[in-house]
Design an enzyme around this catalytic site. Structure first.
Site, PDB file in Angstrom:
ATOM      1  N   ARG A  64      41.511  72.242  25.788  1.00 34.94           N
ATOM      2  CA  ARG A  64      41.973  72.145  24.392  1.00 34.94           C
ATOM      3  C   ARG A  64      41.683  73.415  23.606  1.00 34.94           C
ATOM      4  O   ARG A  64      42.461  73.821  22.755  1.00 34.94           O
ATOM      5  CB  ARG A  64      41.299  70.948  23.714  1.00 34.94           C
ATOM      6  CG  ARG A  64      41.896  69.644  24.157  1.00 34.94           C
ATOM      7  CD  ARG A  64      41.110  68.474  23.662  1.00 34.94           C
ATOM      8  NE  ARG A  64      39.773  68.451  24.234  1.00 34.94           N
ATOM      9  CZ  ARG A  64      39.082  67.341  24.480  1.00 34.94           C
ATOM     10  NH1 ARG A  64      39.594  66.171  24.188  1.00 34.94           N
ATOM     11  NH2 ARG A  64      37.888  67.404  24.992  1.00 34.94           N
ATOM     12  N   ASP A 202      31.200  64.325  44.715  1.00 38.02           N
ATOM     13  CA  ASP A 202      29.787  64.083  44.420  1.00 38.02           C
ATOM     14  C   ASP A 202      29.079  65.238  45.097  1.00 38.02           C
ATOM     15  O   ASP A 202      29.042  65.310  46.336  1.00 38.02           O
ATOM     16  CB  ASP A 202      29.346  62.739  45.014  1.00 38.02           C
ATOM     17  CG  ASP A 202      27.884  62.445  44.714  1.00 38.02           C
ATOM     18  OD1 ASP A 202      27.046  63.338  44.936  1.00 38.02           O
ATOM     19  OD2 ASP A 202      27.571  61.327  44.273  1.00 38.02           O
ATOM     20  N   HIS A 203      28.527  66.148  44.311  1.00 35.65           N
ATOM     21  CA  HIS A 203      28.092  67.408  44.935  1.00 35.65           C
ATOM     22  C   HIS A 203      26.946  67.211  45.929  1.00 35.65           C
ATOM     23  O   HIS A 203      26.707  68.064  46.769  1.00 35.65           O
ATOM     24  CB  HIS A 203      27.764  68.465  43.874  1.00 35.65           C
ATOM     25  CG  HIS A 203      26.469  68.239  43.154  1.00 35.65           C
ATOM     26  ND1 HIS A 203      26.310  67.303  42.180  1.00 35.65           N
ATOM     27  CD2 HIS A 203      25.266  68.846  43.272  1.00 35.65           C
ATOM     28  CE1 HIS A 203      25.074  67.337  41.729  1.00 35.65           C
ATOM     29  NE2 HIS A 203      24.411  68.265  42.379  1.00 35.65           N
ATOM     30  N   GLU A 241      13.500  65.828  39.015  1.00 32.78           N
ATOM     31  CA  GLU A 241      13.914  67.093  38.382  1.00 32.78           C
ATOM     32  C   GLU A 241      12.881  67.491  37.346  1.00 32.78           C
ATOM     33  O   GLU A 241      12.312  66.623  36.672  1.00 32.78           O
ATOM     34  CB  GLU A 241      15.248  66.900  37.660  1.00 32.78           C
ATOM     35  CG  GLU A 241      16.382  66.524  38.555  1.00 32.78           C
ATOM     36  CD  GLU A 241      17.658  66.365  37.746  1.00 32.78           C
ATOM     37  OE1 GLU A 241      18.335  67.379  37.555  1.00 32.78           O
ATOM     38  OE2 GLU A 241      17.940  65.251  37.295  1.00 32.78           O
ATOM     39  N   ASP A 260      23.859  58.019  36.189  1.00 36.75           N
ATOM     40  CA  ASP A 260      23.960  59.455  36.461  1.00 36.75           C
ATOM     41  C   ASP A 260      23.497  59.801  37.887  1.00 36.75           C
ATOM     42  O   ASP A 260      24.031  60.719  38.503  1.00 36.75           O
ATOM     43  CB  ASP A 260      23.086  60.196  35.435  1.00 36.75           C
ATOM     44  CG  ASP A 260      23.285  61.694  35.456  1.00 36.75           C
ATOM     45  OD1 ASP A 260      24.454  62.125  35.462  1.00 36.75           O
ATOM     46  OD2 ASP A 260      22.278  62.438  35.481  1.00 36.75           O
ATOM     47  N   HIS A 265      24.675  59.711  43.606  1.00 39.30           N
ATOM     48  CA  HIS A 265      23.912  60.552  44.542  1.00 39.30           C
ATOM     49  C   HIS A 265      22.981  59.728  45.428  1.00 39.30           C
ATOM     50  O   HIS A 265      22.923  59.904  46.645  1.00 39.30           O
ATOM     51  CB  HIS A 265      23.052  61.568  43.781  1.00 39.30           C
ATOM     52  CG  HIS A 265      23.830  62.457  42.852  1.00 39.30           C
ATOM     53  ND1 HIS A 265      25.079  62.911  43.141  1.00 39.30           N
ATOM     54  CD2 HIS A 265      23.510  63.009  41.648  1.00 39.30           C
ATOM     55  CE1 HIS A 265      25.517  63.684  42.149  1.00 39.30           C
ATOM     56  NE2 HIS A 265      24.581  63.754  41.227  1.00 39.30           N
ATOM     57  N   LYS A 365      13.954  62.652  35.212  1.00 39.78           N
ATOM     58  CA  LYS A 365      13.966  63.986  34.619  1.00 39.78           C
ATOM     59  C   LYS A 365      12.579  64.262  34.061  1.00 39.78           C
ATOM     60  O   LYS A 365      11.807  63.345  33.817  1.00 39.78           O
ATOM     61  CB  LYS A 365      15.011  64.073  33.514  1.00 39.78           C
ATOM     62  CG  LYS A 365      16.431  63.918  34.071  1.00 39.78           C
ATOM     63  CD  LYS A 365      17.458  64.523  33.161  1.00 39.78           C
ATOM     64  CE  LYS A 365      18.868  64.349  33.699  1.00 39.78           C
ATOM     65  NZ  LYS A 365      19.219  65.275  34.774  1.00 39.78           N
TER      66      LYS A 365
HETATM   67  C1  BG6 Z   1      24.274  65.746  38.269  1.00 38.12           C
HETATM   68  C2  BG6 Z   1      23.679  64.961  37.153  1.00 38.12           C
HETATM   69  O1  BG6 Z   1      25.257  65.003  38.928  1.00 38.12           O
HETATM   70  O2  BG6 Z   1      23.251  66.089  39.202  1.00 38.12           O
HETATM   71  C3  BG6 Z   1      22.575  65.753  36.468  1.00 38.12           C
HETATM   72  O3  BG6 Z   1      24.687  64.630  36.226  1.00 38.12           O
HETATM   73  C4  BG6 Z   1      21.558  66.202  37.476  1.00 38.12           C
HETATM   74  O4  BG6 Z   1      21.959  64.995  35.449  1.00 38.12           O
HETATM   75  C5  BG6 Z   1      22.225  66.893  38.658  1.00 38.12           C
HETATM   76  O5  BG6 Z   1      20.674  67.108  36.830  1.00 38.12           O
HETATM   77  C6  BG6 Z   1      21.237  67.162  39.765  1.00 38.12           C
HETATM   78  O6  BG6 Z   1      21.848  67.964  40.739  1.00 38.12           O
HETATM   79  P1  BG6 Z   1      20.967  68.888  41.675  1.00 38.12           P
HETATM   80  O7  BG6 Z   1      21.929  69.480  42.630  1.00 38.12           O
HETATM   81  O8  BG6 Z   1      20.298  69.896  40.782  1.00 38.12           O
HETATM   82  O9  BG6 Z   1      19.972  67.968  42.322  1.00 38.12           O
END
Ligand code: BG6
Length: 520
Positions: A64, A202-203, A241, A260, A265, A365
């Site tokens: 946008r 989903d990384h 984290e 989240d 994950h 966190k």
């Molecule tokens: C993301 C979450 O998908 O993964 C974040 O939305 C989180 O809140 C992050 O910090 C953690 O990813 P990684 O690769 O740093 O463990």
């Protein structure tokens, strides 16, 4: 597993893919945002620098915010210099930047999408923008549905006959805000794209050690016979984290740790650890087995959620020697927020392999360290011989799979301390990716974007996986929604969560445990 220089693997990591993808145009929605700047473009740049992308490829950014091609490129250059593996030298950057163009428009405006479609078609006709299209939804989740509807309305979602030229869509997590919402989104996306075109990203699935779980389990004969309720006492999954919510307070507050981290994950980690061997390495064969694990999760009914799930929020404290504020003081977070930044829970997988084996999950966190680790804790030996006093009781063997940082695998076992008396001590064998392989691991986003461009869905979440994960998490959310303020605990930033999370596992006679890998 190696502990001495002689047995270290000498090879380098395998190439990322056997062949480059077809020429394609990557169209990024949410192009002015943080994800594009921090992850998507730096990963694309690294893939391009390393020769993994076809000669013909282009990127069109759409968002946008009004911007010119030049101002967009400037912003991306900053992101690349901070986050990519390779430094953005002037010559390489100019060659890369010439492939980037920007379009500003709304996500729900048919006219804006028609203009985008015309631009893409013109580019395809004159050879600048390859007709295969990979749409990346990197917008805030609230805009996913609008973008999908607009792709449909403008005809952009439709692939050509026989899938050539192809159109694919990458959708960021979270996929839905609730079980119903996930269903509705699936339904909507499926009206435009077939399941084979949808890449729910989903990384965690792109992380090297997560991919290695299949190899560890199904390429090593020593683990296979032990991987079940006869020999495994319990499994722990910790995703901790150090960071707080940073600038994402508003997004995070509508989400919380259950949505989240747990729904996506952590469910992937559990299903990869617990799945049966797939019949082949075909993407659906693997995903079939993963989804069966999720379907076998024993539900935590809404009326038990408050007792069985520990939720908490961080308060001001100290992390790594630095004073940090509490969650409710973070930017974008309301003063009376009841969102959790920490979750601990115990789950059971009611199938033959895992009957009676608890899986303890915790994520939070503002913990003391950044650690993602899966601990497979084996059963104790009979309390005779070394297991009995004066030598025992002994701490049972643990296989720790460290996802990050220092990714690798550690096995803890007992050894006799040298000397005339019999004295036992736990020792550990370490395998570390960084020490074993010369070539560094690619970022998870590199792996996954390349997979999507190649059409390989193995590391993406199928719709039934999303739904099964939601089906487990939704009753917990429902149960917690109406609880009074007391059911949400607090913990000082820089600690491992509230005391109740320790009690959750201690009441079963166990402890949370992280295995510290030895640093060379
Ligand atoms: C993301 C979450 O998908 O993964 C974040 O939305 C989180 O809140 C992050 O910090 C953690 O990813 P990684 O690769 O740093 O463990």
């Amino acid at each position: 597993m190696a502990d001495g220089p002689d047995s270290r693997p000498t090879g380098t990591a395998p190439a990322l893919a056997p062949r480059p993808p077809d020429p394609f145009t990557l169209v990024i929605f949410g192009a002015s945002g943080d994800l594009t700047w921090r992850k998507v473009i730096p990963s694309i740049y690294d893939l391009w620098r390393d020769g993994h992308l076809p000669v013909d490829f282009a990127v069109v950014g759409y968002a946008r915010t009004p911007m010119t091609d030049e101002s967009w490129r400037e912003r991306l250059r900053d992101g690349v210099s901070r986050f990519s593996r390779a430094a953005a030298d002037e010559k390489a950057w100019s060659a890369f930047a010439s492939r980037l163009t920007y379009v500003s428009g709304r996500y729900d405006d048919p006219a804006d999408f028609r203009a985008l479609a015309e631009r893409l078609d013109r580019g395809a006709a004159d050879g600048r923008l390859p007709p295969n299209r990979l749409f990346y939804l990197a917008t805030p989740p609230g805009a996913f549905a609008d973008v999908v509807r607009s792709l449909d309305g403008s005809g952009l979602g439709r692939a050509g006959d026989g899938g050539a030229p192809w159109a694919r869509v990458i959708i960021e997590k979270p996929f839905g805000h609730s079980l119903d919402d996930a269903w509705a989104l699936t339904d909507l996306v499926r009206r435009t794209f077939a399941e084979g075109q949808i890449f729910r990203i989903d990384h965690y699935l792109g992380k090297e050690t997560v991919q290695n779980l299949l190899v560890l389990r199904f390429a090593n004969s020593i683990f296979d016979p032990l991987w079940n309720q006869k020999y495994i006492d319990h499994v722990q999954v910790t995703v901790a984290e150090k960071e707080g919510v940073g600038t994402r307070g508003a997004y995070y507050d509508a989400s919380g740790a259950l949505r989240d981290m747990v729904q996506n994950h952590m469910m992937h980690l559990v299903s990869l650890v617990a799945m049966e061997p797939p019949v082949s390495l075909n993407p659906d064969a693997i995903r079939d087995e993963k989804v069966k694990v999720l379907q076998a999760l024993r539900p935590i009914p809404a009326d038990c959620a408050v007792d069985r799930v520990v939720r908490a929020r961080y308060e001001a404290g100290t992390v790594g020697g630095e004073s940090v504020r509490g969650y409710r003081e973070e930017e974008g977070v309301p003063d009376d927020s009841r969102t959790e930044t920490f979750v601990a829970l115990k789950l059971f997988i009611d199938n033959w392999r895992w009957a009676g084996v608890p899986f303890y999950l915790r994520t939070g966190k503002r913990m003391p360290a950044r650690i993602t680790e899966i601990g497979v804790h084996f059963k104790a030996l009979p309390q005779v011989l070394f297991g009995a006093p004066p030598y025992g009781p002994l701490r049972p063997n643990v296989l720790a799979i460290r996802i990050q940082p220092n990714d690798g695998i550690t096995m803890r076992f007992q050894v006799k301390v040298p000397g005339p008396a019999i004295r036992l001590e736990p020792y550990q064998m370490d395998f570390g990716y960084a020490e074993a392989f010369r070539e560094g691991s690619p970022d998870a986003y590199e792996r996954l974007i390349l997979d999507a461009a190649l059409g390989d869905q193995t590391r993406f979440t199928r719709s039934d996986e999303v739904e099964a994960a939601w089906a487990f998490v939704q009753p917990i959310l429902d149960g917690c929604r109406d609880c009074d303020a007391q059911c949400l605990m607090t913990y000082p930033a820089g600690t491992w969560g509230p005391e109740t999370a320790d009690r959750l596992i201690r009441d079963d006679g166990r402890d949370w445990m992280l295995v510290r890998r030895r640093q060379r």
